[in-house]
Design an enzyme around this catalytic site. Structure first.
Site, short mmCIF file in Angstrom:
data_model
loop_
_atom_site.label_atom_id
_atom_site.label_comp_id
_atom_site.label_asym_id
_atom_site.label_seq_id
_atom_site.Cartn_x
_atom_site.Cartn_y
_atom_site.Cartn_z
N HIS A 10 0.84 -1.20 0.00
CA HIS A 10 0.00 0.00 0.00
C HIS A 10 0.88 1.25 0.00
O HIS A 10 0.64 2.19 -0.77
CB HIS A 10 -0.86 0.08 1.26
CG HIS A 10 -1.91 -0.98 1.41
ND1 HIS A 10 -2.01 -1.76 2.53
CD2 HIS A 10 -2.91 -1.37 0.59
CE1 HIS A 10 -3.04 -2.59 2.41
NE2 HIS A 10 -3.60 -2.38 1.22
N LYS A 12 -17.90 -6.26 7.70
CA LYS A 12 -16.67 -7.05 7.55
C LYS A 12 -15.88 -7.01 8.85
O LYS A 12 -15.63 -5.94 9.39
CB LYS A 12 -15.84 -6.45 6.40
CG LYS A 12 -14.83 -7.42 5.83
CD LYS A 12 -14.18 -6.83 4.59
CE LYS A 12 -12.80 -7.43 4.35
NZ LYS A 12 -12.08 -6.74 3.27
N ARG A 36 -1.92 -5.98 -8.38
CA ARG A 36 -0.89 -6.95 -8.04
C ARG A 36 -0.73 -8.00 -9.13
O ARG A 36 0.37 -8.33 -9.52
CB ARG A 36 -1.24 -7.66 -6.73
CG ARG A 36 -0.95 -6.82 -5.53
CD ARG A 36 -1.60 -7.36 -4.31
NE ARG A 36 -3.04 -7.15 -4.36
CZ ARG A 36 -3.83 -7.17 -3.31
NH1 ARG A 36 -3.34 -7.45 -2.14
NH2 ARG A 36 -5.12 -6.94 -3.43
N SER A 67 -2.95 -7.66 3.05
CA SER A 67 -3.17 -7.51 4.48
C SER A 67 -3.61 -8.84 5.09
O SER A 67 -3.17 -9.20 6.18
CB SER A 67 -4.24 -6.46 4.75
OG SER A 67 -3.84 -5.22 4.28
P1 ADP Z 1 -6.80 -5.86 0.02
O1 ADP Z 1 -7.18 -5.65 -1.42
O2 ADP Z 1 -5.52 -6.65 0.21
O3 ADP Z 1 -7.91 -6.29 0.94
P2 ADP Z 1 -7.09 -3.13 0.55
O4 ADP Z 1 -8.55 -3.20 0.33
O5 ADP Z 1 -6.65 -2.45 1.78
O6 ADP Z 1 -6.38 -4.52 0.61
O7 ADP Z 1 -6.35 -2.54 -0.71
C1 ADP Z 1 -6.52 -1.25 -1.12
C2 ADP Z 1 -5.83 -1.07 -2.44
O8 ADP Z 1 -4.43 -1.34 -2.32
C3 ADP Z 1 -6.33 -1.99 -3.56
O9 ADP Z 1 -6.42 -1.21 -4.72
C4 ADP Z 1 -5.26 -2.99 -3.75
O10 ADP Z 1 -5.15 -3.40 -5.09
C5 ADP Z 1 -4.03 -2.20 -3.35
N1 ADP Z 1 -3.01 -3.08 -2.84
C6 ADP Z 1 -3.11 -3.92 -1.80
N2 ADP Z 1 -1.94 -4.60 -1.63
C7 ADP Z 1 -1.10 -4.18 -2.60
C8 ADP Z 1 0.23 -4.52 -2.99
N3 ADP Z 1 0.92 -5.45 -2.33
N4 ADP Z 1 0.78 -3.88 -4.05
C9 ADP Z 1 0.05 -2.96 -4.71
N5 ADP Z 1 -1.20 -2.61 -4.42
C10 ADP Z 1 -1.78 -3.20 -3.38
#
Ligand code: ADP
Length: 159
Positions: free
Chosen positions: A17, A41, A90, A127
């Protein structure tokens, strides 16, 4: 003034992130990191804790602001003068869902979505995986910021 939003759950924020947020902050005038309030959630950290951790780890980026939202992202964008959403991609597994959301958000409110490809160092990182590994005693140092690592270990030790 180009203000964009990085939305997500951030439960907790990872280096993946942070990489996207930092790169976006170099491209736009202001980046709003918006934590989704989702009462249905189950999360490990409260929204306040997630906001706190994000505030701490983005402190060195002067143009990043942390906020929270519930309901539609397009409504949050309209209320905050935001014209574009930044998302990290990703792998192809992210693509189908993200494309659907992006097209729906454009259809609803002409809000654009811009995708940034993940840093390959973090393409396998999420996460949920970080939580699972820590829960079973695995080491995720280097994958989350140090203050987050400490809080993760402390919270999971309480379980
Ligand atoms: P997740 O999708 O893992 O539940 P979030 O909802 O917090 O996590 O993710 C928010 C944004 O961050 C999404 O657009 C997701 O694609 C991006 N994101 C999460 N992890 C990564 C990563 N390792 N590299 C790039 N972008 C990421």
């Amino acid at each position: 003034m180009h203000r964009v939003v990085c939305p997500g759950s951030f439960d907790p924020v990872t280096n993946g992130h942070l990489d996207i947020i930092t790169r976006a902050s170099g491209l736009y005038d202001e980046v709003v990191v918006a934590v989704l309030i989702n009462v249905t959630k189950q999360s490990l950290f409260t929204v306040d804790e997630r906001v706190e951790m994000l505030t701490e780890v983005t402190a060195r980026c002067g143009n990043v602001r942390i906020d929270r939202f519930h309901g539609l992202l397009v409504d949050f964008c309209a209320a905050n003068g935001i014209t574009a959403v930044i998302k990290g991609l990703r792998a192809v597994t992210d693509f189908e869902y993200e494309m659907q959301m992006a097209q729906m958000n454009y259809r609803m409110a002409k809000v654009e979505t811009l995708f940034m490809t993940t840093n390959p160092l973090y393409s396998f990182l999420s996460s949920s995986l970080v939580k699972e590994i820590t829960r079973y005693g695995g080491d995720v140092s280097g994958l989350v910021p140090d203050p987050v690592l400490a809080r993760l270990r402390a919270r999971l030790a309480e379980e």
